[in-house]
Design an enzyme around this catalytic site. Structure first.
Site, short mmCIF file in Angstrom:
data_model
loop_
_atom_site.label_atom_id
_atom_site.label_comp_id
_atom_site.label_asym_id
_atom_site.label_seq_id
_atom_site.Cartn_x
_atom_site.Cartn_y
_atom_site.Cartn_z
N ASP A 93 0.82 -1.23 0.00
CA ASP A 93 0.00 0.00 0.00
C ASP A 93 0.85 1.26 0.00
O ASP A 93 0.66 2.16 -0.82
CB ASP A 93 -0.91 0.05 1.24
CG ASP A 93 -1.98 -1.02 1.23
OD1 ASP A 93 -2.19 -1.64 0.17
OD2 ASP A 93 -2.60 -1.24 2.29
N ARG A 104 0.79 2.88 17.00
CA ARG A 104 0.37 3.94 16.07
C ARG A 104 0.66 5.36 16.55
O ARG A 104 1.20 6.16 15.79
CB ARG A 104 -1.12 3.80 15.70
CG ARG A 104 -1.46 2.55 14.90
CD ARG A 104 -0.59 2.42 13.68
NE ARG A 104 -0.98 1.30 12.83
CZ ARG A 104 -0.12 0.45 12.28
NH1 ARG A 104 1.17 0.56 12.51
NH2 ARG A 104 -0.54 -0.51 11.49
N ASP A 140 -6.82 1.84 12.49
CA ASP A 140 -5.54 2.55 12.44
C ASP A 140 -5.66 3.98 11.90
O ASP A 140 -4.96 4.87 12.36
CB ASP A 140 -4.54 1.75 11.61
CG ASP A 140 -4.03 0.53 12.35
OD1 ASP A 140 -4.01 0.59 13.60
OD2 ASP A 140 -3.66 -0.46 11.71
N SER A 182 -1.56 -10.62 5.40
CA SER A 182 -1.10 -9.25 5.61
C SER A 182 -0.77 -9.11 7.09
O SER A 182 -1.61 -9.36 7.96
CB SER A 182 -2.21 -8.29 5.17
OG SER A 182 -2.02 -7.06 5.80
N1 ARG Z 1 -7.43 -5.28 14.83
C1 ARG Z 1 -6.19 -4.83 15.33
C2 ARG Z 1 -6.25 -3.38 15.72
O1 ARG Z 1 -7.16 -2.71 15.36
C3 ARG Z 1 -5.03 -5.13 14.42
C4 ARG Z 1 -4.99 -4.33 13.17
C5 ARG Z 1 -3.90 -4.76 12.29
N2 ARG Z 1 -3.55 -3.65 11.46
C6 ARG Z 1 -3.03 -3.74 10.29
N3 ARG Z 1 -2.76 -2.65 9.65
N4 ARG Z 1 -2.81 -4.89 9.71
O2 ARG Z 1 -5.42 -2.87 16.43
#
Ligand code: ARG
Length: 394
Positions: free
Chosen positions: A10, A90, A119, A169
């Site tokens: 991405d 993050r 995120d 991923s």
């Molecule tokens: N569901 C988890 C969260 O919201 C993990 C997210 C994984 N993020 C990613 N960009 N693959 O924190």
């Protein structure tokens, strides 16, 4: 503009897209929070795509001693399951990208999150808190390409995309490995074994592993008597505990963006440390403290998961947790074999008194004392019970 660059598909496509669409000069920032990536390769790829500058920032010990240490002190398991790895990283990644953007005089920040995930909320909350004047651009929310079209776009535009090593991923850091992929979208479908990398299949484990985990002020300091810095201690536990089949998480998670998703994680160190830490807290705290602390834990965890890192209560809860954790010093013995069993614990601040509790030689209140206590202890409830349903005799 500054782009939070993971080096994945991405954000790699995003470099080209931002340059073409906005005629932007792109500065890429890759923040190392312990993910298992080749940072030189990532930097090379950024340069091949003609970025103005690339930064690799090592934030591993800051990540461990900051957000991760708080997550241990606050037993952070979202919906009792997810140790928050991605969510904890993050705001720190955003902070590093903002610092770089300031240094380079950028007027915008870009990130690779889509419109379906948590995120985006976490990144943008942090940017709005720390740099409200900077424009935010989320290419993956604008371009409307799926994975296939992105690969197609990359091919057409000669973009060197990362080799896809796995069908999944992955977002990983030292605390958690988050696994996503189309095969996992059916909540009933068992995750294939090759989705996992840190934790061996629990059914294959034959040898038990015993560990003594020592805490000082709520922070783990040593494993089996060997003192280690926190990042090293976490990596050691990931290896040892994961090697003995404990640390896989599979659950249906309530995202902040309004839907449930099936989520799969690996977090051997996180799950072990939180279970041990909570056990020690229970030994040390008064029941009143323990009960209240659970509310603090859950509130803090929800704030972090939900992308409200800059909500003042998040920091206030951490301050109080640190103060309470002054007493969380001691050792927890655990055994790992496809699961975790606590074997014992001790602390100089234990609220446990053998003199009182001992079954044979301990303290026994007199019959009269016990009757008096029970009379008063049950009085509220039994008064209401009698008013509503009589005296219990029929
Ligand atoms: N569901 C988890 C969260 O919201 C993990 C997210 C994984 N993020 C990613 N960009 N693959 O924190």
């Amino acid at each position: 503009m500054a782009l939070a660059y993971s080096g994945g598909l991405d954000t790699t496509v995003a470099i080209h897209w931002l340059k073409t669409k906005y005629n932007a000069e792109v500065i890429t920032v890759t923040v190392n929070v312990g993910q298992e990536d080749d940072f030189e390769e990532i930097e090379e790829r950024a340069h091949k795509l003609g970025v103005l500058k690339h930064y690799t920032i090592d934030a591993r010990s800051e990540f461990a001693n900051g957000p991760v240490a708080s997550a241990i002190m606050l037993n952070a398991l979202y919906e009792d399951k997810y140790p928050l790895g991605t969510a904890l990283a993050r705001p720190l990644i955003a902070e590093k990208v903002i610092e770089t953007a300031r240094k380079e005089g950028c007027d915008a920040i870009a990130h690779g999150s889509t419109s379906k995930g948590n995120d985006q909320v976490r990144f943008e909350e942090a940017i709005k808190a720390m740099a409200p004047d900077l424009m935010i651009i989320a290419p993956a929310r604008i371009w409307g390409m799926d994975r296939g079209s992105e690969i197609e776009y990359a091919r057409k535009n000669n973009i060197p995309i990362p080799e896809v090593h796995s069908r999944f991923s992955i977002d990983d850091n030292l605390w958690t490995r988050s696994i996503e992929g189309p095969e996992l979208d059916d909540p009933l479908a068992e995750p294939p074994d090759d989705a996992f990398k840190w934790v061996v299949n629990p059914s294959k484990v034959t040898e038990p592993l015993k560990l003594d985990i020592e805490f000082e002020g709520g922070i783990p300091m040593a494993i089996n008597g060997e003192r280690m810095k926190l990042p090293e201690l976490i990596l050691t536990l990931n290896r040892l505990v994961g090697g003995h089949g404990y640390g896989r998480v599979d659950h249906v998670e309530n995202r902040v963006v309004g839907f449930k998703s099936r989520e799969v994680y690996e977090a051997p160190a996180a799950l072990t440390l939180i279970e041990a830490h909570r056990d020690l807290e229970k030994l040390v705290y008064t029941p009143i403290e323990y009960r209240f602390k659970r509310i603090m834990d859950q509130t803090w965890t929800d704030l972090v998961y939900e992308g409200l890192w800059h909500e003042p209560l998040r920091l206030e809860l951490e301050e109080m947790a640190r103060s309470m954790n002054k007493w969380v010093t001691g050792t927890v013995k655990v055994m790992v074999r496809g699961g975790l069993t606590i074997l014992g614990r001790s602390s100089p601040y234990a609220g446990y008194s053998r003199e009182i509790a001992d079954y044979v030689k301990g303290w026994y209140p007199s019959d009269e004392e016990a009757r008096g206590f029970i009379n008063m202890w049950t009085l509220h409830s039994l008064t209401a019970y009698r008013v509503r349903w009589g005296n219990g005799l029929s």
